[in-house]
Design an enzyme around this catalytic site. Structure first.
Site, PDB file in Angstrom:
ATOM      1  N   LYS A 110       2.086  -8.440 -16.182  1.00 58.62           N
ATOM      2  CA  LYS A 110       2.733  -9.419 -15.293  1.00 58.62           C
ATOM      3  C   LYS A 110       2.270  -9.242 -13.841  1.00 58.62           C
ATOM      4  CE  LYS A 110       5.640  -6.497 -13.211  1.00 58.62           C
ATOM      5  NZ  LYS A 110       5.874  -6.324 -11.769  1.00 58.62           N
TER       6      LYS A 110
ATOM      7  N   TRP B 216      10.349   2.697  -5.969  1.00 61.44           N
ATOM      8  CA  TRP B 216      11.032   2.705  -7.271  1.00 61.44           C
ATOM      9  C   TRP B 216      11.381   4.130  -7.700  1.00 61.44           C
ATOM     10  CZ3 TRP B 216      14.298   0.386  -9.899  1.00 61.44           C
ATOM     11  CH2 TRP B 216      14.330   0.276 -11.288  1.00 61.44           C
TER      12      TRP B 216
ATOM     13  N   ASN C 172       3.617  -7.782  -5.392  1.00 61.05           N
ATOM     14  CA  ASN C 172       2.302  -8.332  -5.766  1.00 61.05           C
ATOM     15  C   ASN C 172       2.223  -9.819  -5.445  1.00 61.05           C
ATOM     16  OD1 ASN C 172       0.413  -6.319  -7.318  1.00 61.05           O
ATOM     17  ND2 ASN C 172       2.517  -5.791  -7.896  1.00 61.05           N
TER      18      ASN C 172
HETATM   19  P1  NAD Z   1       5.314   2.804  -3.914  1.00 62.32           P
HETATM   20  O1  NAD Z   1       4.238   1.781  -4.016  1.00 62.32           O
HETATM   21  O2  NAD Z   1       6.560   2.425  -3.202  1.00 62.32           O
HETATM   22  O3  NAD Z   1       4.817   4.114  -3.199  1.00 62.32           O
HETATM   23  C1  NAD Z   1       3.595   4.714  -3.363  1.00 62.32           C
HETATM   24  C2  NAD Z   1       3.840   6.157  -3.745  1.00 62.32           C
HETATM   25  O4  NAD Z   1       2.599   6.795  -4.056  1.00 62.32           O
HETATM   26  C3  NAD Z   1       4.496   7.002  -2.651  1.00 62.32           C
HETATM   27  O5  NAD Z   1       5.550   7.750  -3.179  1.00 62.32           O
HETATM   28  C4  NAD Z   1       3.363   7.919  -2.208  1.00 62.32           C
HETATM   29  O6  NAD Z   1       3.830   9.150  -1.733  1.00 62.32           O
HETATM   30  C5  NAD Z   1       2.628   8.105  -3.505  1.00 62.32           C
HETATM   31  N1  NAD Z   1       1.272   8.614  -3.375  1.00 62.32           N
HETATM   32  C6  NAD Z   1       0.334   8.292  -2.451  1.00 62.32           C
HETATM   33  N2  NAD Z   1      -0.802   8.984  -2.669  1.00 62.32           N
HETATM   34  C7  NAD Z   1      -0.568   9.759  -3.755  1.00 62.32           C
HETATM   35  C8  NAD Z   1      -1.356  10.680  -4.491  1.00 62.32           C
HETATM   36  N3  NAD Z   1      -2.611  10.944  -4.156  1.00 62.32           N
HETATM   37  N4  NAD Z   1      -0.804  11.283  -5.570  1.00 62.32           N
HETATM   38  C9  NAD Z   1       0.464  11.005  -5.950  1.00 62.32           C
HETATM   39  N5  NAD Z   1       1.260  10.132  -5.297  1.00 62.32           N
HETATM   40  C10 NAD Z   1       0.744   9.516  -4.216  1.00 62.32           C
HETATM   41  O7  NAD Z   1       5.673   3.308  -5.400  1.00 62.32           O
HETATM   42  P2  NAD Z   1       6.792   2.735  -6.400  1.00 62.32           P
HETATM   43  O8  NAD Z   1       7.274   1.383  -5.983  1.00 62.32           O
HETATM   44  O9  NAD Z   1       7.805   3.782  -6.586  1.00 62.32           O
HETATM   45  O10 NAD Z   1       5.947   2.487  -7.728  1.00 62.32           O
HETATM   46  C11 NAD Z   1       5.893   3.363  -8.818  1.00 62.32           C
HETATM   47  C12 NAD Z   1       5.740   2.552 -10.095  1.00 62.32           C
HETATM   48  O11 NAD Z   1       6.937   1.794 -10.292  1.00 62.32           O
HETATM   49  C13 NAD Z   1       4.596   1.535 -10.071  1.00 62.32           C
HETATM   50  O12 NAD Z   1       3.915   1.541 -11.309  1.00 62.32           O
HETATM   51  C14 NAD Z   1       5.310   0.191  -9.910  1.00 62.32           C
HETATM   52  O13 NAD Z   1       4.625  -0.885 -10.538  1.00 62.32           O
HETATM   53  C15 NAD Z   1       6.618   0.454 -10.628  1.00 62.32           C
HETATM   54  N6  NAD Z   1       7.749  -0.386 -10.228  1.00 62.32           N
HETATM   55  C16 NAD Z   1       8.024  -0.620  -8.929  1.00 62.32           C
HETATM   56  C17 NAD Z   1       9.130  -1.388  -8.593  1.00 62.32           C
HETATM   57  C18 NAD Z   1       9.501  -1.677  -7.168  1.00 62.32           C
HETATM   58  O14 NAD Z   1      10.299  -2.600  -6.926  1.00 62.32           O
HETATM   59  N7  NAD Z   1       8.986  -0.933  -6.196  1.00 62.32           N
HETATM   60  C19 NAD Z   1       9.962  -1.895  -9.608  1.00 62.32           C
HETATM   61  C20 NAD Z   1       9.655  -1.620 -10.926  1.00 62.32           C
HETATM   62  C21 NAD Z   1       8.538  -0.862 -11.238  1.00 62.32           C
HETATM   63  P1  13P Z   2       6.013  -5.204  -7.374  1.00 61.54           P
HETATM   64  O1  13P Z   2       5.305  -3.904  -7.570  1.00 61.54           O
HETATM   65  O2  13P Z   2       5.077  -6.390  -7.337  1.00 61.54           O
HETATM   66  O3  13P Z   2       6.978  -5.207  -6.238  1.00 61.54           O
HETATM   67  O4  13P Z   2       6.875  -5.448  -8.708  1.00 61.54           O
HETATM   68  C1  13P Z   2       8.096  -4.861  -8.849  1.00 61.54           C
HETATM   69  C2  13P Z   2       8.529  -5.108 -10.244  1.00 61.54           C
HETATM   70  O5  13P Z   2       7.988  -4.535 -11.150  1.00 61.54           O
HETATM   71  C3  13P Z   2       9.567  -6.133 -10.470  1.00 61.54           C
HETATM   72  O6  13P Z   2      10.103  -6.048 -11.766  1.00 61.54           O
END
Ligand code: NAD
Ligand code: 13P
Length: 399
Positions: free
Chosen positions: A258, A14, A324
């Site tokens: 959620k 994200w 999730n």
């Molecule tokens: P991700 O789960 O894809 O990746 C994990 C990240 O954590 C990587 O960038 C990794 O380098 C980093 N990381 C690992 N160890 C670390 C450390 N010690 N310190 C700092 N960073 C470290 O991450 P994401 O999907 O970008 O999620 C970020 C937020 O966005 C989360 O709260 C998630 O719920 C939210 N989110 C995700 C999505 C989605 O579709 N992926 C959508 C909406 C919201």
């Molecule tokens: P996940 O981290 O479960 O992929 O959820 C992404 C999300 O927030 C969808 O709106």
């Protein structure tokens, strides 16, 4: 006039997607934003995948992820096969990435935010403003805090929240969706008749409606104000429709809680039940989410927020197609723990539902109200191996 420099802190699935769309917008609004968008990357070595078009040039030796992103304009590990605009600049130095930035976008798994804030405290512009795209909560002792609240208080800045029904890979591929941004322009940022800034040291109303302890430095007059219009310019894309609201509690907690419900839906489906069972769990999960908001943030939560993208839309998408849900289903099907699945299947990505369940339950237990949240409690039991998926319908008979 000055322009806002924008930094995205985080570069996962994200984080990279948001850096891409924000960088498209900084290019389109050169009057408001500096073109380059800094993206802080938690540095690691990666090998370019065998099926990547860059493999022939890069070979199969390990390379630094930041160097790969800056050279090939692709985050080959967390957002493969999506070209990034060249004005996304990957930076392995956190302090260098945030230096002189007036807009900070926090986008990394919530378990890392404490450490990040500790490192950048005192090293950011005092008048910087934040947007948290993180879905989770922080629980300290007997207190539950929104992530944006925690960021704001720790860094002495104002921070809003972005959350919605947003699957990163879809948005990265420019498939249309909506999102919600909750942001209350602090009083010191509202401009006077001649555009002059507010007074140094002013307070604002926090997520609980109280006057915050944080004394804000106003965004200086030379910069465009950080208001709904500027944030809309920064995040809205033809494929990403932004709705601006002021309920940071509803937006933040709907996005965090959620993930607990999404785990429950994955468990349900892994057990062999289908959509009808999942909608029962989604309904129950939304009730517990609203109850949680009303019990702990009664002053500011607005029930209409649950009809925004951050509310029901995110609940539905998370319980039918997000990580999730997908990986909790896989855990039940394979008869292994969620932690094991996270380690073996996610290639470094994180399931926020695991820690959020534990954090929320520890907070509820400390207050002795866990039985008022039977679904959240059941999810914790399933994650810990003390409750069985097949027992979920019992929760509904007891209501
Ligand atoms: P991700 O789960 O894809 O990746 C994990 C990240 O954590 C990587 O960038 C990794 O380098 C980093 N990381 C690992 N160890 C670390 C450390 N010690 N310190 C700092 N960073 C470290 O991450 P994401 O999907 O970008 O999620 C970020 C937020 O966005 C989360 O709260 C998630 O719920 C939210 N989110 C995700 C999505 C989605 O579709 N992926 C959508 C909406 C919201
Ligand atoms: P996940 O981290 O479960 O992929 O959820 C992404 C999300 O927030 C969808 O709106």
């Amino acid at each position: 006039p000055r322009k806002h420099k924008v930094t995205v802190i985080g570069s996962g699935n994200w984080g990279t997607t948001v850096a891409k769309l924000v960088a498209e917008n900084t290019r389109e609004h050169p009057d408001v934003f500096e073109e380059d968008v800094q993206m802080w990357v938690y540095e690691e070595n990666v090998t370019i995948p065998a099926d990547s078009p860059h493999r022939a040039a890069a070979g199969d030796q390990p390379l630094k992820l930041t160097e790969v992103i800056n050279k090939y304009h692709e985050n080959v590990k967390y957002l493969p096969k999506v070209p990034l605009p060249p004005n996304v600049v990957a930076n392995p130095s956190l302090l260098d990435a945030v230096r002189d930035s007036s807009i900070l976008i926090f986008n990394l798994p919530h378990e890392f935010i404490g450490n990040i804030c500790k490192q950048i405290k005192g090293h950011i512009l005092p008048f910087a403003r934040g947007i948290s795209c993180i879905k989770g909560v922080t629980v300290t002792e007997d207190k539950v805090e929104l992530i944006c609240e925690y960021i704001g208080e720790t860094l002495g800045i104002y921070c809003g929240a972005l959350s919605g029904a947003n699957i990163a890979n879809e948005i990265a591929n420019e498939l249309w969706c909506e999102t919600t941004i909750a942001y209350n322009v602090p009083p010191c940022d509202s401009r006077g008749e001649n555009g002059e800034s507010g007074v140094n040291g002013e307070h604002y109303r926090d997520a609980r409606g109280a006057i915050s302890k944080t004394q804000l430095a106003p965004v200086p007059q030379e910069y465009p104000p950080v208001d709904h219009d500027v944030l809309h310019k920064l995040f809205n894309r033809p494929y990403f429709t932004v709705s601006m609201v002021s309920d940071v509690v509803g937006v933040s907690l709907a996005g965090a809680l959620k993930n607990i419900v999404a785990l429950a839906c994955g468990f349900i489906e892994g057990h062999g039940w289908n959509m009808t069972a999942k909608t029962a769990v989604m309904r129950r999960g939304m009730l517990e989410t609203i109850q949680f908001c009303q019990e702990f943030f009664p002053e500011t939560v607005d029930e209409m927020t649950f009809w925004e993208s951050a509310g029901w839309s995110d609940m539905i998408v998370s319980c039918t197609s997000a990580r999730n849900w997908r990986y909790s289903k896989m855990a039940v099907e394979r008869g292994v723990s969620l932690q094991e699945i996270e380690r073996t299947e996610l290639n470094g990505q994180k399931l926020q539902g695991i820690s959020t369940t534990k954090e929320v339950m520890s907070f509820l237990k400390a207050r002795g109200v866990q039985d008022k949240y039977p679904l959240f409690k059941a999810v914790e039991g399933i994650v810990d191996g003390t409750f069985e998926v097949k027992e979920i319908p019992v929760l509904f008979r007891q209501q």
